[in-house]
Design a protein around this motif. Structure first.
Motif, PDB file in Angstrom:
ATOM      1  N   VAL A 133       0.735  -1.004   0.039  1.00  0.00           N
ATOM      2  CA  VAL A 133      -0.071  -0.084  -0.040  1.00  0.00           C
ATOM      3  C   VAL A 133       0.837   1.075   0.029  1.00  0.00           C
ATOM      4  O   VAL A 133       1.999   1.214   0.559  1.00  0.00           O
ATOM      5  N   GLU A 134       0.370   2.235  -0.615  1.00  0.00           N
ATOM      6  CA  GLU A 134       1.196   3.575  -0.746  1.00  0.00           C
ATOM      7  C   GLU A 134       0.487   4.453   0.110  1.00  0.00           C
ATOM      8  O   GLU A 134      -0.836   4.799   0.228  1.00  0.00           O
ATOM      9  N   ALA A 135       1.324   5.040   1.299  1.00  0.00           N
ATOM     10  CA  ALA A 135       0.810   6.199   2.135  1.00  0.00           C
ATOM     11  C   ALA A 135       0.877   7.563   1.540  1.00  0.00           C
ATOM     12  O   ALA A 135       1.799   7.961   0.768  1.00  0.00           O
TER      13      ALA A 135
ATOM     14  N   VAL B 150       6.225   4.596   1.075  1.00  0.00           N
ATOM     15  CA  VAL B 150       6.348   5.771   1.779  1.00  0.00           C
ATOM     16  C   VAL B 150       6.959   6.813   0.692  1.00  0.00           C
ATOM     17  O   VAL B 150       8.148   6.445   0.303  1.00  0.00           O
ATOM     18  N   ASN B 151       6.391   7.935   0.493  1.00  0.00           N
ATOM     19  CA  ASN B 151       7.183   9.015  -0.439  1.00  0.00           C
ATOM     20  C   ASN B 151       8.018   9.954   0.456  1.00  0.00           C
ATOM     21  O   ASN B 151       7.955  10.389   1.642  1.00  0.00           O
ATOM     22  N   LEU B 152       9.236   9.915  -0.180  1.00  0.00           N
ATOM     23  CA  LEU B 152      10.350  11.094   0.575  1.00  0.00           C
ATOM     24  C   LEU B 152      10.321  12.002  -0.372  1.00  0.00           C
ATOM     25  O   LEU B 152      10.768  11.992  -1.668  1.00  0.00           O
TER      26      LEU B 152
ATOM     27  N   LEU C 201      10.735   3.190   0.166  1.00  0.00           N
ATOM     28  CA  LEU C 201      10.885   4.559   0.099  1.00  0.00           C
ATOM     29  C   LEU C 201      10.931   4.903  -1.215  1.00  0.00           C
ATOM     30  O   LEU C 201      11.666   4.439  -2.072  1.00  0.00           O
ATOM     31  N   GLU C 202       9.955   5.657  -1.778  1.00  0.00           N
ATOM     32  CA  GLU C 202       9.727   6.205  -3.082  1.00  0.00           C
ATOM     33  C   GLU C 202      10.362   7.507  -2.953  1.00  0.00           C
ATOM     34  O   GLU C 202      10.034   8.605  -2.497  1.00  0.00           O
ATOM     35  N   ILE C 203      11.281   7.595  -3.986  1.00  0.00           N
ATOM     36  CA  ILE C 203      11.977   9.269  -4.130  1.00  0.00           C
ATOM     37  C   ILE C 203      11.724   9.211  -5.746  1.00  0.00           C
ATOM     38  O   ILE C 203      11.821   8.556  -6.527  1.00  0.00           O
TER      39      ILE C 203
ATOM     40  N   ILE D  49      11.883   4.188  -7.668  1.00  0.00           N
ATOM     41  CA  ILE D  49      12.144   5.653  -8.153  1.00  0.00           C
ATOM     42  C   ILE D  49      10.766   5.880  -8.612  1.00  0.00           C
ATOM     43  O   ILE D  49      10.141   5.246  -9.460  1.00  0.00           O
ATOM     44  N   ASP D  50      10.231   6.895  -8.180  1.00  0.00           N
ATOM     45  CA  ASP D  50       8.672   7.353  -8.329  1.00  0.00           C
ATOM     46  C   ASP D  50       8.699   8.325  -9.458  1.00  0.00           C
ATOM     47  O   ASP D  50       9.606   8.971 -10.037  1.00  0.00           O
ATOM     48  N   ASP D  51       7.541   8.400 -10.199  1.00  0.00           N
ATOM     49  CA  ASP D  51       7.377   9.299 -11.418  1.00  0.00           C
ATOM     50  C   ASP D  51       8.110   9.119 -12.462  1.00  0.00           C
ATOM     51  O   ASP D  51       8.913   9.993 -12.924  1.00  0.00           O
TER      52      ASP D  51
ATOM     53  N   LEU E 268      10.863   0.664 -10.344  1.00  0.00           N
ATOM     54  CA  LEU E 268      10.711   1.785 -10.917  1.00  0.00           C
ATOM     55  C   LEU E 268       9.140   2.006 -11.168  1.00  0.00           C
ATOM     56  O   LEU E 268       8.545   1.127 -11.441  1.00  0.00           O
ATOM     57  N   LYS E 269       8.460   3.097 -10.779  1.00  0.00           N
ATOM     58  CA  LYS E 269       7.203   3.537 -10.886  1.00  0.00           C
ATOM     59  C   LYS E 269       6.873   4.300 -12.059  1.00  0.00           C
ATOM     60  O   LYS E 269       7.493   5.353 -12.035  1.00  0.00           O
ATOM     61  N   ILE E 270       6.363   3.636 -13.009  1.00  0.00           N
ATOM     62  CA  ILE E 270       5.994   4.559 -14.117  1.00  0.00           C
ATOM     63  C   ILE E 270       4.898   5.551 -14.041  1.00  0.00           C
ATOM     64  O   ILE E 270       3.792   5.301 -13.391  1.00  0.00           O
TER      65      ILE E 270
HETATM   66 MG    MG Z   1       4.630   7.933  -4.582  1.00  0.00          MG
END
Ligand code: MG
Ligand code: C2E
Ligand code: MG
Length: 490
Positions: free
Chosen positions: A259-261, A320-322, A352-354, A382-384, A403-405
């Motif tokens: 799950v993403e917070a 969790v997004n950083l 951790l999503e950066i 790696i986000d976005d 990798l998050k597209i």
């Molecule tokens: Mg994110």
């Protein structure tokens, strides 16, 4: 220009009246020569002085005074000809970070390069000026409508978004741009510049790296921002932040594995605020560091609760997004360790999503930071991905799991092409670097089918669930459970 010929006829010395006359004549000639030299120098001096008064010495662009002068004339001309002009107010995002981490020399080089790119992205008749620090003004004359000005803003964004190379390093910079159009009645130059500035603040508050067109309903940022900033400072102690969670599912099994917070701010007067309304401000003020720490601690605790309540193999992972500021915080490792210890969550269950732009901002430093985090045992994403400009050389060395597209590419997925090639390329890159791929922003069955065909591993999106409060996530986790519980009971 011709200078007086140095003719000194009276080298002969005579003591009579003629001699006196010749001596004073010689003196006169010398004075004339000297003055004519000074007169010849005059245009050059004048130019130098004008330059000093109206040009920015670093970039050689017009300064604020010259910009205002051209704006004043432009406005009069536009009104006379029944045309519009547009002012773009541009502020670099994170320029301070570049200056602080790479030094002022690189900061200066960056400003010079930005000036060069701005100038070449515009028509010769347009004015680009450095208004101060990392702020630039652009004056576009004879602009049909806001859309035309936006087209220019996009061109500027594209040009500035290309990577910069300084001292062998790749630097990435984006800008926030505010656009204001002149109205039919003659306005003051200060007014239109202020409107563009206001629109720029809105662009910053909406997450930076974008442009916004001024409209009359935009409230004065000075007040609004100050209010919001004051409120932000007390929001943690007033327990106004909430975490919503969005499930992430595996494409092959359809199970929720993560799950993403995602943070929300329950503001007492403004209602539930979304991240794009306040995250920008928390970053600018540095408040993201304590807020981010709260997010980490809360999300880890929640993950542990769900793991106990709805056990799965492997256990549920919390993403969790950083933000960039948090990533640069020297105490980050300590704070993560604390959040894990206090919640009892295993490090391998925290991801951790950066964002890509953060990781690529100063790749060598990032490499050290990521390695440090990886040694804790946490997972990294790696986000976005796809929105920045990744250096593949570095990507290969980063110890990243996922990798998050970015959802802009998912939006463009269609059976007949669209952004399929980009998604396929991301999947190929990820696989060859031993990373897995999560697609975000999946809204239709058709997109999901394409993602499956392209070999994507996981997905999240409104098609399954929006980010929702923890109470509403629980039933989703529970519905993934029955078979295992039945097996356990049997
Ligand atoms: Mg994110
Ligand atoms: P993100 O990390 O890329 O989060 C995904 C965003 O996409 C979320 O927006 C989510 O609501 C949205 N989304 C998910 N599925 C769909 C879909 O199918 N369609 C559409 N249109 N959107 C979808 P949200 O919650 O507004 O968050 C925006 C951004 O704010 C996040 O982007 C993240 O960068 C930042 N953010 C959120 N929470 C935090 C936080 O706790 N700390 C930090 N530093 N940043 C956060
Ligand atoms: Mg994202």
């Amino acid at each position: 220009m011709t200078t007086a010929q140095p003719s000194h006829p009276a080298t002969v010395s005579r003591s009579d009246e003629i001699g006196t006359l010749m001596a004073s004549f010689n003196r006169m000639i010398a004075t004339i020569e000297q003055q004519s030299d000074e007169i010849n120098q005059f245009p050059k001096r004048l130019e130098q002085l004008t330059r000093q008064a109206f040009r920015d010495p670093l970039t050689n662009l017009p300064n604020r005074a010259l910009f205002m002068d051209r704006l004043t004339h432009g406005l009069t001309r536009a009104q006379r000809r029944h045309e519009h002009l547009a002012v773009l107010f541009l502020d670099l995002d994170r320029f301070k970070v570049v200056n602080d981490t790479l030094g002022h020399t690189v900061g200066d080089q960056l400003l010079v390069e930005v000036s060069r790119r701005l100038t070449s992205a515009l028509r010769p008749g347009d004015t680009v000026a450095r208004l101060g620090g990392d702020e630039f003004g652009i004056l576009l004359e004879d602009v049909a409508d806001a859309e035309t000005a936006e087209t220019v803003a996009v061109r500027v964004e594209e040009s500035l978004g290309q990577p910069y190379r300084f001292e062998g390093r790749e630097v990435f910079v984006t800008a926030s741009i505010g656009i204001a159009l002149s109205s039919a009645k003659l306005g003051l130059p200060e007014e239109i510049l202020r409107d563009a500035d206001l629109a720029m603040y809105h662009a910053k508050a909406k997450g930076k790296a974008r442009h916004e067109v001024f409209d009359g309903s935009m409230s004065a940022p000075a007040l609004d921002r100050m209010d919001l900033e004051m409120d932000l400072r007390s929001a943690i102690s007033r327990h106004e932040f909430r975490l919503h969670y969005q499930p992430i599912l595996r494409l092959d099994t359809g199970k929720i594995t993560e799950v993403e917070a995602l943070i929300r701010w329950q503001h007492e007067k403004r209602g539930l605020l979304q991240p794009d309304e306040f995250i920008g401000l928390t970053e600018e003020t540095g408040l993201i560091v304590p807020i981010g720490q709260w997010v980490l601690s809360e999300a880890c605790k929640q993950a542990r609760v769900w793991q106990v309540e709805y056990p799965t193999t492997p256990p549920l992972v919390m993403s969790v997004n950083l933000s960039a500021k948090q990533f640069q915080n020297p105490k980050l490792v300590e704070e993560i360790t604390q959040a894990l210890d206090e919640s009892g969550l295993a490090a391998s269950c925290l991801k951790l999503e950066i964002t890509e732009s953060t990781v690529m901002q100063d790749a060598p430093v990032t490499l050290t930071k990521l390695t440090e985090l990886k040694e804790l045992g946490v997972r990294l994403a790696i986000d976005d991905f796809g929105t920045g400009y990744s250096s593949l050389g570095y990507l290969k060395r980063f110890p990243v799991d996922t990798l998050k597209i970015d959802r802009s590419f998912v939006k463009g997925l269609s059976p007949d092409g669209g952004d399929n090639a980009i998604v396929r390329a991301v999947v190929t890159v990820a696989k060859s670097l031993n990373m897995d791929v999560t697609a975000e922003g999946v809204e239709t069955e058709a997109q999901l089918a394409e993602l499956r065909a392209l070999g994507c591993d996981r997905w999240q999106g409104f098609l399954f669930a929006r980010p929702v409060s923890p109470e509403r996530v629980a039933p989703l986790l529970a519905s993934d459970q029955p078979k295992e519980k039945e097996v356990a009971r049997a």
